[in-house]
Design an enzyme around this catalytic site. Structure first.
Site, short mmCIF file in Angstrom:
data_model
loop_
_atom_site.label_atom_id
_atom_site.label_comp_id
_atom_site.label_asym_id
_atom_site.label_seq_id
_atom_site.Cartn_x
_atom_site.Cartn_y
_atom_site.Cartn_z
N PHE A 1 27.50 72.92 36.72
CA PHE A 1 27.77 73.26 35.33
C PHE A 1 26.86 74.41 34.89
O PHE A 1 25.65 74.39 35.14
CB PHE A 1 27.52 72.02 34.45
N ASN B 1 22.33 66.11 28.82
CA ASN B 1 23.54 66.83 28.42
C ASN B 1 24.64 66.31 29.33
O ASN B 1 24.96 66.92 30.34
CB ASN B 1 23.36 68.34 28.56
N PRO B 2 25.24 65.17 28.98
CA PRO B 2 26.20 64.52 29.87
C PRO B 2 27.60 65.08 29.66
O PRO B 2 27.84 65.85 28.71
CB PRO B 2 26.15 63.06 29.39
#
Length: 281
Positions: A88, A184-185
């Site tokens: 990510f 920050n899932p």
């Protein structure tokens, strides 16, 4: 105007026509990347040194391939990170989340605060905390082996304790000892797939984006993990979508052992992250 700046102007228009959100910024970043200079030095590139590969990378960005995948780097607070397929790409809005966490840790007046970053991805959050809170003991966990290839590169030589595993079952050796848990899932609802920007939907790993019908499945699990890890008075900080303002604090209820649950805005004044404190016994 020299040749490169003229080409940057054309590239900016092409990227704008392709729907790229920040066409001028990206056109300049790619020009600097290809020519090996800083953005402020583009005017100094001689016409004879113009590199036609610039239009190759502009074509990739037109297809909405992330800027960071093309350059292989992402900037986060004071860090330059290596990123690419499988991990990510850290976003600017997360910088404000980390800023709040740094202030919270400093206010604790703990000599060597222990911090856990769940779903660390590129390692941006953990590395920023380790850098900006010098005496902290930072631990991070990531499940994806594809992401970990990048995490390990970024954390090489750092003092972060990096582990591979499930965020919901991690760090049992630290139960009740942690001062701050941050994450920050993935938080995008599965029903929102078609509305996600192409840069994320087509290039970021799905594991880092989606979490159940309402996007809150993993956050519900992290609530239990954070309660297990934190000492009484310890704090959890968790990023969420701006459309989920008000929903996440309700997961951290008094009945489940929390106090002071609240939402916080990002720089655009949209709800971006929630915090709560593990209640004292």
């Amino acid at each position: 105007m020299n040749l490169l700046l003229a080409e940057v102007a054309q590239a900016t228009q092409r990227l704008a026509d392709a729907g790229v959100p920040s066409p001028r910024n990206d056109a300049e970043e790619l020009a600097a990347f290809v020519h090996g200079v800083k953005r402020g030095e583009l005017h100094s590139v001689k016409n004879s040194d113009f590199d036609a590969r610039y239009w190759e990378v502009i074509a990739r960005r037109e297809q909405r391939e992330p800027l960071q995948h093309i350059t292989g780097r992402a900037f986060f607070r004071y860090l330059e990170l290596q990123v690419g397929p499988g991990v990510f790409v850290p976003r600017p809005e997360t910088e404000a989340v980390v800023g709040w966490a740094i202030d919270a840790v400093r206010a604790m007046d703990v000599v060597e605060p222990r911090i856990v970053d769940l779903c660390t991805g590129s390692g941006a959050i953990a590395l920023a905390l380790a850098q900006e809170v010098p005496r902290s003991r930072v631990h991070a966990v990531e499940l994806s082996e594809d992401a970990l290839r990048w995490t390990r590169k970024n954390m090489e030589g750092s003092r972060v304790d990096l582990r591979q595993g499930d965020a919901l079952d991690a760090f049992h050796d630290l139960d009740g000892q942690v001062d701050l848990v941050i994450s920050n899932p993935p938080y995008i609802p599965l029903t929102e797939w078609e509305y996600v920007a192409p840069e994320a939907r087509d290039y970021d790993p799905e594991l880092a984006l989606f979490s159940g019908e309402d996007g809150l499945d993993l956050i519900r699990g992290i609530e239990r993990t954070a309660h297990r890890l934190l000492r009484p008075g310890g704090v959890v900080v968790i990023e969420h979508a701006d459309t989920q303002g008000g929903q996440v604090p309700w997961i951290f209820t008094e009945e489940r052992g929390w106090a002071d649950a609240a939402d916080h805005p990002d720089l655009n004044n949209r709800p971006r992250f929630a915090t709560a404190r593990r209640a004292m016994p």
